[in-house]
Design a protein around this motif. Structure first.
Motif, PDB file in Angstrom:
ATOM      1  N   LEU A  75      -6.224   8.688  -3.552  1.00  9.89           N
ATOM      2  CA  LEU A  75      -6.434   7.545  -2.782  1.00  9.89           C
ATOM      3  C   LEU A  75      -4.895   6.977  -2.293  1.00  9.89           C
ATOM      4  O   LEU A  75      -4.913   6.525  -1.213  1.00  9.89           O
ATOM      5  N   ASP A  76      -3.900   6.783  -3.420  1.00 10.35           N
ATOM      6  CA  ASP A  76      -2.679   6.145  -3.062  1.00 10.35           C
ATOM      7  C   ASP A  76      -1.580   7.064  -2.917  1.00 10.35           C
ATOM      8  O   ASP A  76      -0.420   6.636  -3.015  1.00 10.35           O
ATOM      9  N   GLU A  77      -1.868   8.529  -2.724  1.00  7.07           N
ATOM     10  CA  GLU A  77      -0.792   9.399  -2.813  1.00  7.07           C
ATOM     11  C   GLU A  77      -0.033   9.356  -1.390  1.00  7.07           C
ATOM     12  O   GLU A  77      -0.773   9.387  -0.372  1.00  7.07           O
ATOM     13  N   PHE A  78       1.317   9.501  -1.416  1.00  5.12           N
ATOM     14  CA  PHE A  78       2.057   9.819   0.041  1.00  5.12           C
ATOM     15  C   PHE A  78       1.493   8.608   1.061  1.00  5.12           C
ATOM     16  O   PHE A  78       0.966   8.573   1.964  1.00  5.12           O
ATOM     17  N   PRO A  79       1.906   7.323   0.591  1.00  6.13           N
ATOM     18  CA  PRO A  79       1.416   5.978   1.221  1.00  6.13           C
ATOM     19  C   PRO A  79       2.253   5.908   2.767  1.00  6.13           C
ATOM     20  O   PRO A  79       2.184   4.976   3.512  1.00  6.13           O
ATOM     21  N   TRP A  80       3.295   6.708   2.870  1.00  8.18           N
ATOM     22  CA  TRP A  80       3.980   6.770   4.011  1.00  8.18           C
ATOM     23  C   TRP A  80       3.710   7.452   5.217  1.00  8.18           C
ATOM     24  O   TRP A  80       3.706   7.550   6.531  1.00  8.18           O
ATOM     25  N   MET A  81       2.205   8.458   4.904  1.00 10.42           N
ATOM     26  CA  MET A  81       1.566   9.170   5.816  1.00 10.42           C
ATOM     27  C   MET A  81       1.127   8.304   6.950  1.00 10.42           C
ATOM     28  O   MET A  81       0.331   7.353   6.971  1.00 10.42           O
ATOM     29  N   ALA A  82       1.317   8.932   8.229  1.00 14.75           N
ATOM     30  CA  ALA A  82       0.755   8.207   9.323  1.00 14.75           C
ATOM     31  C   ALA A  82      -0.030   9.087  10.397  1.00 14.75           C
ATOM     32  O   ALA A  82       0.234  10.151  10.432  1.00 14.75           O
ATOM     33  N   LEU A  83      -0.842   8.576  11.098  1.00 15.88           N
ATOM     34  CA  LEU A  83      -1.804   9.401  12.083  1.00 15.88           C
ATOM     35  C   LEU A  83      -1.486   8.823  13.473  1.00 15.88           C
ATOM     36  O   LEU A  83      -1.362   7.356  13.790  1.00 15.88           O
ATOM     37  N   LEU A  84      -1.188   9.712  14.576  1.00 20.34           N
ATOM     38  CA  LEU A  84      -0.807   9.181  15.803  1.00 20.34           C
ATOM     39  C   LEU A  84      -1.887   9.298  16.719  1.00 20.34           C
ATOM     40  O   LEU A  84      -2.664  10.333  16.629  1.00 20.34           O
ATOM     41  N   GLY A  85      -2.321   8.176  17.200  1.00 15.91           N
ATOM     42  CA  GLY A  85      -3.648   8.241  18.287  1.00 15.91           C
ATOM     43  C   GLY A  85      -3.328   8.160  19.699  1.00 15.91           C
ATOM     44  O   GLY A  85      -2.120   7.584  20.047  1.00 15.91           O
ATOM     45  N   TYR A  86      -4.108   9.060  20.375  1.00 17.54           N
ATOM     46  CA  TYR A  86      -3.969   9.305  21.874  1.00 17.54           C
ATOM     47  C   TYR A  86      -5.151   8.721  22.711  1.00 17.54           C
ATOM     48  O   TYR A  86      -6.142   9.036  22.309  1.00 17.54           O
ATOM     49  N   ARG A  87      -4.870   8.029  23.666  1.00 20.42           N
ATOM     50  CA  ARG A  87      -6.021   7.827  24.553  1.00 20.42           C
ATOM     51  C   ARG A  87      -6.282   8.849  25.420  1.00 20.42           C
ATOM     52  O   ARG A  87      -5.291   8.999  26.605  1.00 20.42           O
ATOM     53  N   LYS A  88      -7.425   9.250  25.622  1.00 25.13           N
ATOM     54  CA  LYS A  88      -7.712  10.422  26.644  1.00 25.13           C
ATOM     55  C   LYS A  88      -8.226   9.766  27.668  1.00 25.13           C
ATOM     56  O   LYS A  88      -8.485   8.496  27.952  1.00 25.13           O
ATOM     57  N   ALA A 116       4.923  -3.338  10.380  1.00 24.77           N
ATOM     58  CA  ALA A 116       3.958  -2.981   9.278  1.00 24.77           C
ATOM     59  C   ALA A 116       4.099  -3.545   8.049  1.00 24.77           C
ATOM     60  O   ALA A 116       5.111  -3.980   7.780  1.00 24.77           O
ATOM     61  N   ARG A 117       2.906  -3.747   7.476  1.00 23.07           N
ATOM     62  CA  ARG A 117       3.022  -4.548   5.991  1.00 23.07           C
ATOM     63  C   ARG A 117       2.899  -3.572   5.030  1.00 23.07           C
ATOM     64  O   ARG A 117       2.236  -2.418   5.131  1.00 23.07           O
ATOM     65  N   TYR A 118       3.942  -3.662   4.085  1.00 23.65           N
ATOM     66  CA  TYR A 118       4.268  -2.779   3.115  1.00 23.65           C
ATOM     67  C   TYR A 118       3.182  -3.363   1.824  1.00 23.65           C
ATOM     68  O   TYR A 118       3.111  -4.469   1.844  1.00 23.65           O
ATOM     69  N   THR A 119       2.432  -2.464   1.423  1.00 24.17           N
ATOM     70  CA  THR A 119       1.256  -2.811   0.483  1.00 24.17           C
ATOM     71  C   THR A 119       1.244  -1.462  -0.470  1.00 24.17           C
ATOM     72  O   THR A 119       2.127  -0.757  -0.403  1.00 24.17           O
ATOM     73  N   TYR A 120       0.195  -1.628  -1.401  1.00 23.70           N
ATOM     74  CA  TYR A 120       0.144  -0.444  -2.273  1.00 23.70           C
ATOM     75  C   TYR A 120      -0.403   0.945  -1.734  1.00 23.70           C
ATOM     76  O   TYR A 120       0.095   1.879  -2.098  1.00 23.70           O
ATOM     77  N   TYR A 121      -0.874   0.774  -0.488  1.00 22.99           N
ATOM     78  CA  TYR A 121      -1.255   1.998   0.313  1.00 22.99           C
ATOM     79  C   TYR A 121      -0.301   2.298   1.391  1.00 22.99           C
ATOM     80  O   TYR A 121      -0.581   3.260   2.227  1.00 22.99           O
ATOM     81  N   VAL A 122       0.504   1.385   1.941  1.00 23.64           N
ATOM     82  CA  VAL A 122       1.605   1.492   3.037  1.00 23.64           C
ATOM     83  C   VAL A 122       2.842   1.416   2.559  1.00 23.64           C
ATOM     84  O   VAL A 122       3.159   0.140   2.120  1.00 23.64           O
ATOM     85  N   LYS A 123       3.593   2.297   2.410  1.00 24.91           N
ATOM     86  CA  LYS A 123       5.124   2.278   1.943  1.00 24.91           C
ATOM     87  C   LYS A 123       5.901   3.037   3.050  1.00 24.91           C
ATOM     88  O   LYS A 123       5.478   4.493   3.259  1.00 24.91           O
ATOM     89  N   PRO A 124       7.211   3.065   3.030  1.00 18.44           N
ATOM     90  CA  PRO A 124       8.183   3.924   3.593  1.00 18.44           C
ATOM     91  C   PRO A 124       8.652   4.962   2.913  1.00 18.44           C
ATOM     92  O   PRO A 124       8.578   5.116   1.480  1.00 18.44           O
ATOM     93  N   ILE A 125       8.908   6.271   3.302  1.00 20.98           N
ATOM     94  CA  ILE A 125       9.501   7.442   2.659  1.00 20.98           C
ATOM     95  C   ILE A 125      10.861   7.229   3.080  1.00 20.98           C
ATOM     96  O   ILE A 125      11.385   6.775   3.877  1.00 20.98           O
ATOM     97  N   CYS A 126      12.010   7.802   2.109  1.00 24.42           N
ATOM     98  CA  CYS A 126      13.456   7.974   2.207  1.00 24.42           C
ATOM     99  C   CYS A 126      13.598   8.927   3.286  1.00 24.42           C
ATOM    100  O   CYS A 126      13.145  10.168   3.248  1.00 24.42           O
ATOM    101  N   LEU A 127      14.852   8.851   3.967  1.00 29.77           N
ATOM    102  CA  LEU A 127      15.539   9.776   4.458  1.00 29.77           C
ATOM    103  C   LEU A 127      16.574  10.625   3.715  1.00 29.77           C
ATOM    104  O   LEU A 127      17.043   9.934   2.891  1.00 29.77           O
TER     105      LEU A 127
END
Length: 379
Positions: free
Chosen positions: A132-145, A241-252
């Motif tokens: 559930l909390d793995e890879f918290p930096w993953m993002a989904l990009l949404g498009y308006r059709k 974005a708010r950093y939380t247990y489930y939202v974190k950045p990944i390093c470059l």
């Protein structure tokens, strides 16, 4: 022909020449075999919507791998248990949460110690379902059709409070003509079927849905180029974005970071599985770096001249990035325990075709462009 992007995964489908005794999560003696050789579990996995208790049971049933192919302790999945009382995971406090104004740290990637932190530590990687909390930096990009509906067609990774790293072809070109306009980014998602994601009685925070302020494809990208050169881009969020247990950045990666053939890397996303449907649950896969010279020669036969700023990975049957994972990360876990995003899913020949690796834009090759773009657009 090339399939406009690419990729992901879950696994696959081979018969194994051997099996081993094992015990299912319910204590029954069974055989450790491929998920795709276990009709009961395969049928459960193909249910839509996919119940969270099925995801948990399948994950607990994993019993090993043949190469990169996961095996499960085969057996029927019990009926859904009584719904446990959800336990909300506490969020991680963060400075400037919710601040919509500019900040000094908007112009730089997150620093070591606050990026690339996966709270699950040293679990065994290389399977299919993420935690559930793995890879918290993953993002989904949404498009308006054109109809007004929002559809999520690309992935990316959060690299600081304000920027998501993705592919240029997820920002400009054919996707705007064939799908729609990039308008939103979703962070902290796990199961796209549910508003609040829960597993084993623990529930995540609701995903953060943040409007897109602007997209910045690399200026060298042209979707008419067969080799997808310079296929990398940045998305600036309209608020932090708010950093939380489930939202974190990944390093470059550091400027000196390089991958060698055979090095293990990881991909994650919600792309197509072997059955041809998009997975509602975030998936992961372990891949080897593919020899670049061999990769160049393969794609040259198809008219694509790969350049130094591209990485090849995969090349094993049914382990590849498939449509829906475009723009997602190629990741490395460093010996110190943090994660770096070393590549961006760009394109491939087919999907999981044996002997044909996927092609990724090398993040370290574009790090100067990333930093300069963040500095010039963060005011």
């Amino acid at each position: 022909m090339f399939r406009r992007t690419v990729f992901f995964v879950l696994t696959l489908v081979c018969s194994f020449a051997r099996s081993e005794d094992c015990r299912t999560p319910t204590g029954q003696t069974s055989q450790c075999i491929s998920l795709y050789d276990c009709p009961d579990m395969l049928a459960a996995f193909e249910r839509r919507p996919l119940p969270s208790f099925v995801v948990t049971y399948l994950r607990r049933s994993q019993c090993g791998f043949d190469g990169y192919v996961p095996r499960v302790c085969c057996g029927p999945i019990p009926e859904e248990p009584d719904t446990p009382v959800p336990v909300q995971r506490p969020t991680t406090p963060a400075s400037n949460e919710g601040d919509e104004g500019p900040s000094d740290d908007d112009a730089v990637p997150s620093r070591r110690g606050e990026c690339g932190v996966d709270t699950n530590g040293d679990r065994i990687y290389g399977g299919q379902f993420t935690e559930l909390d793995e890879f918290p930096w993953m993002a989904l990009l949404g498009y308006r059709k054109p109809t007004g509906r929002i559809t999520y067609q690309c992935g990316g990774v959060l690299i600081n409070h304000r920027y998501v790293l993705t592919a240029a072809h997820c920002i400009t070109g054919a996707i705007t003509r064939e799908v729609g306009t990039l308008v939103t980014v979703r962070l902290g998602e796990y199961d796209t079927q549910s508003e609040v994601d829960c597993s084993a009685g623990v529930c995540a925070d609701p995903p953060q849905e943040i409007p897109v302020q602007a997209g910045y494809p690399n200026p060298g990208y042209n979707d008419r180029n067969v080799n997808k050169r310079d296929d990398i881009g940045l998305v600036r969020l309209s608020r932090r974005a708010r950093y939380t247990y489930y939202v974190k950045p990944i390093c470059l990666p550091d400027a000196s970071a390089r991958q060698s053939p055979g090095d293990e890397v990881f991909v994650a996303g919600w792309g197509k599985t072997l059955t041809g449907t998009n997975s509602p649950v975030k998936l992961k896969l372990q891949l080897p770096i593919f020899d670049k010279n061999e990769c160049v020669n393969k794609y040259k036969d198809l008219g694509a001249n790969l350049v130094d700023k591209q990485i090849c990975a995969g090349g094993t049957f049914s382990k590849d990035a498939c449509r829906g994972d475009s723009g997602g990360p190629l990741m490395v876990r460093k010996p110190e325990g943090y994660w770096e995003s070393v590549g961006v899913v760009s394109f491939g020949y087919g999907c999981g075709r044996d002997g044909w690796p996927g092609v990724y834009s090398s993040v370290v090759s574009y790090k100067d462009w990333i930093l300069n773009t963040m500095r010039s657009t963060s005011s």
